[in-house]
Design a protein around this motif. Structure first.
Motif, PDB file in Angstrom:
ATOM      1  N   ARG A  92     -83.824  25.433  20.617  1.00 29.35           N
ATOM      2  CA  ARG A  92     -83.852  26.938  21.226  1.00 29.35           C
ATOM      3  C   ARG A  92     -83.007  27.847  20.137  1.00 29.35           C
ATOM      4  N   ARG A  93     -82.950  27.087  18.798  1.00 28.92           N
ATOM      5  CA  ARG A  93     -82.411  27.992  17.959  1.00 28.92           C
ATOM      6  C   ARG A  93     -83.439  28.558  16.814  1.00 28.92           C
ATOM      7  N   ARG A  94     -83.246  29.667  16.465  1.00 27.43           N
ATOM      8  CA  ARG A  94     -84.188  30.402  15.642  1.00 27.43           C
ATOM      9  C   ARG A  94     -84.606  29.895  14.336  1.00 27.43           C
ATOM     10  N   ILE A  95     -86.132  29.992  14.180  1.00 30.81           N
ATOM     11  CA  ILE A  95     -86.580  29.082  12.977  1.00 30.81           C
ATOM     12  C   ILE A  95     -86.863  30.229  12.070  1.00 30.81           C
ATOM     13  N   ASP A  96     -86.574  30.438  10.612  1.00 31.94           N
ATOM     14  CA  ASP A  96     -87.036  31.198   9.661  1.00 31.94           C
ATOM     15  C   ASP A  96     -88.507  31.381   9.597  1.00 31.94           C
ATOM     16  N   PRO A  97     -89.195  32.753   9.527  1.00 34.78           N
ATOM     17  CA  PRO A  97     -90.623  32.804   9.618  1.00 34.78           C
ATOM     18  C   PRO A  97     -91.327  31.885   8.582  1.00 34.78           C
ATOM     19  N   ALA A  98     -90.827  31.664   7.182  1.00 34.43           N
ATOM     20  CA  ALA A  98     -91.511  30.948   6.379  1.00 34.43           C
ATOM     21  C   ALA A  98     -91.389  29.398   6.920  1.00 34.43           C
ATOM     22  N   GLU A  99     -90.575  29.035   7.353  1.00 33.47           N
ATOM     23  CA  GLU A  99     -90.813  27.592   7.801  1.00 33.47           C
ATOM     24  C   GLU A  99     -91.463  27.424   9.166  1.00 33.47           C
ATOM     25  N   ALA A 100     -91.517  28.491   9.883  1.00 31.83           N
ATOM     26  CA  ALA A 100     -92.477  28.575  11.124  1.00 31.83           C
ATOM     27  C   ALA A 100     -93.750  28.600  10.707  1.00 31.83           C
ATOM     28  N   ILE A 101     -94.038  29.208   9.619  1.00 34.65           N
ATOM     29  CA  ILE A 101     -95.508  29.235   9.061  1.00 34.65           C
ATOM     30  C   ILE A 101     -95.724  28.001   8.663  1.00 34.65           C
ATOM     31  N   ASP A 102     -94.831  27.276   7.908  1.00 39.06           N
ATOM     32  CA  ASP A 102     -95.146  26.124   7.435  1.00 39.06           C
ATOM     33  C   ASP A 102     -95.400  24.892   8.579  1.00 39.06           C
ATOM     34  N   ARG A 103     -94.687  24.966   9.650  1.00 39.31           N
ATOM     35  CA  ARG A 103     -94.878  24.258  10.891  1.00 39.31           C
ATOM     36  C   ARG A 103     -95.899  24.508  11.699  1.00 39.31           C
ATOM     37  N   GLY A 104     -96.517  25.715  11.325  1.00 34.64           N
ATOM     38  CA  GLY A 104     -97.913  26.109  12.097  1.00 34.64           C
ATOM     39  C   GLY A 104     -97.847  26.821  13.173  1.00 34.64           C
ATOM     40  N   HIS A 105     -96.608  27.313  13.634  1.00 30.62           N
ATOM     41  CA  HIS A 105     -96.265  28.420  14.812  1.00 30.62           C
ATOM     42  C   HIS A 105     -95.535  29.380  14.632  1.00 30.62           C
ATOM     43  N   LEU A 106     -95.693  30.764  14.846  1.00 34.05           N
ATOM     44  CA  LEU A 106     -95.022  31.757  14.337  1.00 34.05           C
ATOM     45  C   LEU A 106     -95.170  32.759  15.772  1.00 34.05           C
ATOM     46  N   LYS A 107     -94.038  32.991  16.253  1.00 33.86           N
ATOM     47  CA  LYS A 107     -94.089  33.907  17.442  1.00 33.86           C
ATOM     48  C   LYS A 107     -93.170  35.310  16.938  1.00 33.86           C
ATOM     49  N   VAL A 108     -93.987  36.346  16.937  1.00 32.62           N
ATOM     50  CA  VAL A 108     -93.195  37.710  16.608  1.00 32.62           C
ATOM     51  C   VAL A 108     -93.249  39.014  17.613  1.00 32.62           C
ATOM     52  N   ARG A 109     -92.311  39.490  17.833  1.00 28.38           N
ATOM     53  CA  ARG A 109     -92.616  40.950  18.551  1.00 28.38           C
ATOM     54  C   ARG A 109     -92.449  41.974  17.423  1.00 28.38           C
ATOM     55  N   LEU A 110     -93.590  42.741  17.868  1.00 27.05           N
ATOM     56  CA  LEU A 110     -94.052  43.911  16.780  1.00 27.05           C
ATOM     57  C   LEU A 110     -93.680  45.224  17.398  1.00 27.05           C
ATOM     58  N   ARG A 111     -93.294  46.042  16.571  1.00 21.41           N
ATOM     59  CA  ARG A 111     -92.904  47.524  17.134  1.00 21.41           C
ATOM     60  C   ARG A 111     -93.581  48.342  16.091  1.00 21.41           C
ATOM     61  N   GLY A 112     -94.921  48.586  16.280  1.00 17.63           N
ATOM     62  CA  GLY A 112     -95.696  49.543  15.532  1.00 17.63           C
ATOM     63  C   GLY A 112     -96.075  50.842  16.346  1.00 17.63           C
ATOM     64  N   VAL A 113     -96.950  51.490  15.554  1.00 21.81           N
ATOM     65  CA  VAL A 113     -97.514  52.883  16.143  1.00 21.81           C
ATOM     66  C   VAL A 113     -98.485  52.254  17.392  1.00 21.81           C
ATOM     67  N   LYS A 114     -99.286  51.494  17.241  1.00 22.80           N
ATOM     68  CA  LYS A 114    -100.396  51.093  17.965  1.00 22.80           C
ATOM     69  C   LYS A 114    -100.026  49.739  18.775  1.00 22.80           C
ATOM     70  N   LEU A 115     -99.409  48.909  17.991  1.00 21.52           N
ATOM     71  CA  LEU A 115     -99.154  47.560  18.465  1.00 21.52           C
ATOM     72  C   LEU A 115     -97.683  47.330  18.691  1.00 21.52           C
ATOM     73  N   THR A 116     -97.497  46.887  20.310  1.00 19.74           N
ATOM     74  CA  THR A 116     -95.965  46.454  20.380  1.00 19.74           C
ATOM     75  C   THR A 116     -96.360  45.409  21.301  1.00 19.74           C
ATOM     76  N   GLY A 117     -95.011  44.531  21.487  1.00 19.04           N
ATOM     77  CA  GLY A 117     -94.974  43.543  22.071  1.00 19.04           C
ATOM     78  C   GLY A 117     -95.120  41.987  21.071  1.00 19.04           C
ATOM     79  N   ALA A 118     -94.995  40.958  21.976  1.00 19.57           N
ATOM     80  CA  ALA A 118     -95.163  39.718  21.225  1.00 19.57           C
ATOM     81  C   ALA A 118     -96.498  39.056  20.919  1.00 19.57           C
ATOM     82  N   TRP A 119     -96.530  38.537  19.710  1.00 19.84           N
ATOM     83  CA  TRP A 119     -98.012  37.654  19.433  1.00 19.84           C
ATOM     84  C   TRP A 119     -97.588  36.699  19.042  1.00 19.84           C
ATOM     85  N   ALA A 120     -98.413  35.435  18.735  1.00 16.51           N
ATOM     86  CA  ALA A 120     -98.152  34.197  18.313  1.00 16.51           C
ATOM     87  C   ALA A 120     -99.296  33.888  17.551  1.00 16.51           C
TER      88      ALA A 120
END
Length: 166
Positions: A92-120
């Motif tokens: 349950r430790r945060r993984i750096d985004p680059a490492e997460a991409i290398d591992r094959g799974h990245l989960k993010v929370r977006l705060r945009g004009v249209k898109l908000t919330g989490a995506w994997a």
């Protein structure tokens, strides 16, 4: 406290119409082409094909790329904002985004004009899938790719942007 990294979704009418989902990671925009665009429905898995990294400056690009170049066609900034990396390891430790991409799974929370919330983003055998996480921002009844076709920067649709070249 450092600024949150940016994300941008550009609608691109190249060989085929698609959405380029880009996340700022280590000074570049990591990019995936999503043919049908992001879905707000957590039961929908969208193909996300990795593409070349782009410079951060490209996040604000709108226009028509000349026919002779790779990726020629009209481009609009369909959405943009910042994101928070939510990817955790088994402890349950945060993984750096680059490492997460290398591992094959990245989960993010977006705060945009249209898109908000989490995506994997999850790598499969050959490509990636983009899936909306079940959260308060999920809405299976809403398709923003249909209801919100305009650029957040210029207000143009992809067709109107293409016509500026004529």
């Amino acid at each position: 406290m450092p600024e949150a990294p940016l994300f941008v979704v550009q609608l691109h009418d190249a060989r085929r119409l698609h959405y380029d989902v880009r996340l700022e990671v280590d000074g570049v925009l990591k990019s995936w082409a999503v043919p049908r665009g992001p879905s707000l429905d957590p039961t929908v898995k969208r193909l996300a094909v990795p593409t070349d990294d782009h410079s951060i400056e490209y996040a604000e690009y709108e226009g028509v790329i000349a026919d002779s170049k790779y990726g020629s066609g009209a481009v609009i900034v369909w959405d943009a904002g910042v994101y928070t990396n939510l990817t955790l390891d088994k402890q349950r430790r945060r993984i750096d985004p680059a490492e997460a991409i290398d591992r094959g799974h990245l989960k993010v929370r977006l705060r945009g004009v249209k898109l908000t919330g989490a995506w994997a983003f999850t790598r499969t055998d050959q490509d990636w899938l983009l899936v909306k996480v079940r959260d308060d921002d999920a809405d299976p009844s809403l398709d923003l790719t249909i209801t919100e076709p305009r650029s957040i920067l210029s207000g143009l649709t992809i067709e109107e942007m293409a016509a500026t070249r004529a």
